[in-house]
Design an enzyme around this catalytic site. Structure first.
Site, PDB file in Angstrom:
ATOM      1  N   CYS A 130     -63.611  21.996 -16.012  1.00 31.72           N
ATOM      2  CA  CYS A 130     -62.507  21.207 -16.668  1.00 31.72           C
ATOM      3  C   CYS A 130     -61.409  21.566 -15.856  1.00 31.72           C
ATOM      4  O   CYS A 130     -60.484  20.663 -15.450  1.00 31.72           O
ATOM      5  CB  CYS A 130     -61.946  21.792 -17.869  1.00 31.72           C
ATOM      6  N   HIS A 243     -54.915  21.751 -20.121  1.00 26.30           N
ATOM      7  CA  HIS A 243     -54.671  22.718 -19.041  1.00 26.30           C
ATOM      8  C   HIS A 243     -53.385  22.197 -17.994  1.00 26.30           C
ATOM      9  O   HIS A 243     -53.535  21.032 -17.896  1.00 26.30           O
ATOM     10  CB  HIS A 243     -55.993  22.848 -18.279  1.00 26.30           C
TER      11      HIS A 243
END
Length: 340
Positions: A130, A243
């Site tokens: 990710c 994130h």
């Protein structure tokens, strides 16, 4: 004529998101199967305006199915992905199992969509980590213009990257701090995550880096350019989804911050929000549910020749996992399978 698509791990965070995104992007599905472990058999999951009941992965026959999106751990993937691939179903795998296999393409469609054409060696395509996925979307157009020599990245990774258990632990610890009748000891994370940051994701390696940091190095080289030098510090933060990354770039050629901003604005998958004023940037909470990777704080680094700093934010359950997998399926369909 559309595709027969199986979502493996359909009851998890990423699996559910895969189903949502397949519906949102109107992927040409003729038939869809939601697969999970036997203990989740019959659990209901949503696919657009339909409700699906999960089927038993152990008993499922992949023969005649076109694409399987895998969102289960590496151990289970090791058992079921080869089974699906052998049956003629192309596996798009979200685990780390196949990312570093030279016979398996590692794909971020905005960066290296052409790599899907190498799927036939094993009938498997890998989805990157990710934190890597969102970074390379921002790096690629800048690399094409001025060639990146070195990347220094510090990540601020949400607890959803550790799955439902990570999200539950942040929630439970936060409640326990406000209502101190019980103490919630760390289980999923190494230390308390509520009101804290932890510079430790995945296991430690011999050189002192963590495996998450190693993944960012190895995957960036495989996806973008093996010549790029990358050093990473990966940090878990008390954010549920999204994130963020502070990225310092050193280029071979000079790249003005204004030109970099224009390049990023024109690049696929990116949204630039870069106003030099209070709130003129994107934070994780604002990117949740969005397809885009956001870039802010674009500025020259005067401490080195040809340096830039950028701030990159994305929904890790989407671009970092489910969205990228569906985009791979789209690229595979357009370039290779040619249905729908």
């Amino acid at each position: 004529m559309g595709y027969k698509v199986a979502v493996v791990g359909a009851t998890g965070n990423v699996g559910r998101e895969m189903l949502n995104i397949l519906a949102e992007r109107e992927f040409p599905v003729d038939e869809i199967a939601a697969l999970a472990s036997r203990r989740s058999l019959g659990t209901e999951v949503s696919f657009g305006d339909r409700t699906l009941k999960t089927q038993d992965l152990e008993a499922f026959d992949f023969t005649g199915w076109d694409i399987a999106l895998f969102a289960i751990g590496s151990d289970a993937t090791k058992t079921y992905a080869p089974r699906a691939a052998k049956a003629g179903c192309v596996v798009i795998d979200n685990s780390s199992l196949y990312r570093y296999d030279p016979d398996v393409p590692l794909v971020v469609p905005e960066v290296n969509a052409e790599a899907v054409e190498g799927y036939a060696k094993k009938n498997i395509i890998a989805n990157p980590n990710c934190s890597t996925a969102q970074m390379v979307v921002a790096l690629k157009p800048l690399h094409d213009r001025a060639r990146i020599k070195r990347v220094v990245v510090s990540t601020y990774q949400s607890v959803s990257g550790a799955g439902k258990e990570g999200m539950d632990e942040l929630w439970d610890q936060t409640k326990a701090i406000y209502n101190p009748t019980e103490e919630i000891e760390p289980k999923k994370f190494q230390k308390q995550i509520a009101f804290n940051v932890i510079p430790h994701i995945d296991v430690f390696m011999e050189d002192g880096s963590t495996k998450e940091e190693w993944k960012m190095v190895a995957e960036t080289k495989k996806i973008v350019d093996p010549a790029i030098k990358v050093t990473a510090t990966c940090v878990r933060v008390p954010v549920f989804v999204g994130h963020a990354e502070a990225i310092n770039l050193e280029f071979e050629d000079h790249l003005d911050e204004d030109e970099a901003r224009d390049i990023l604005r024109a690049a696929p998958g990116l949204m630039v929000v870069d106003k030099r004023e209070d709130g003129g940037y994107v934070t994780p909470i604002e990117c949740v549910g969005d397809f885009a990777t956001f870039v802010s704080r674009i500025r020259q680094d005067s401490t080195i020749d040809n340096g830039l700093n950028i701030w990159v934010v994305s929904d890790n359950l989407r671009k970092g996992a489910a969205l990228n997998a569906v985009q791979i399926a789209e690229a595979l369909g357009q370039r290779c399978l040619k249905k729908g």
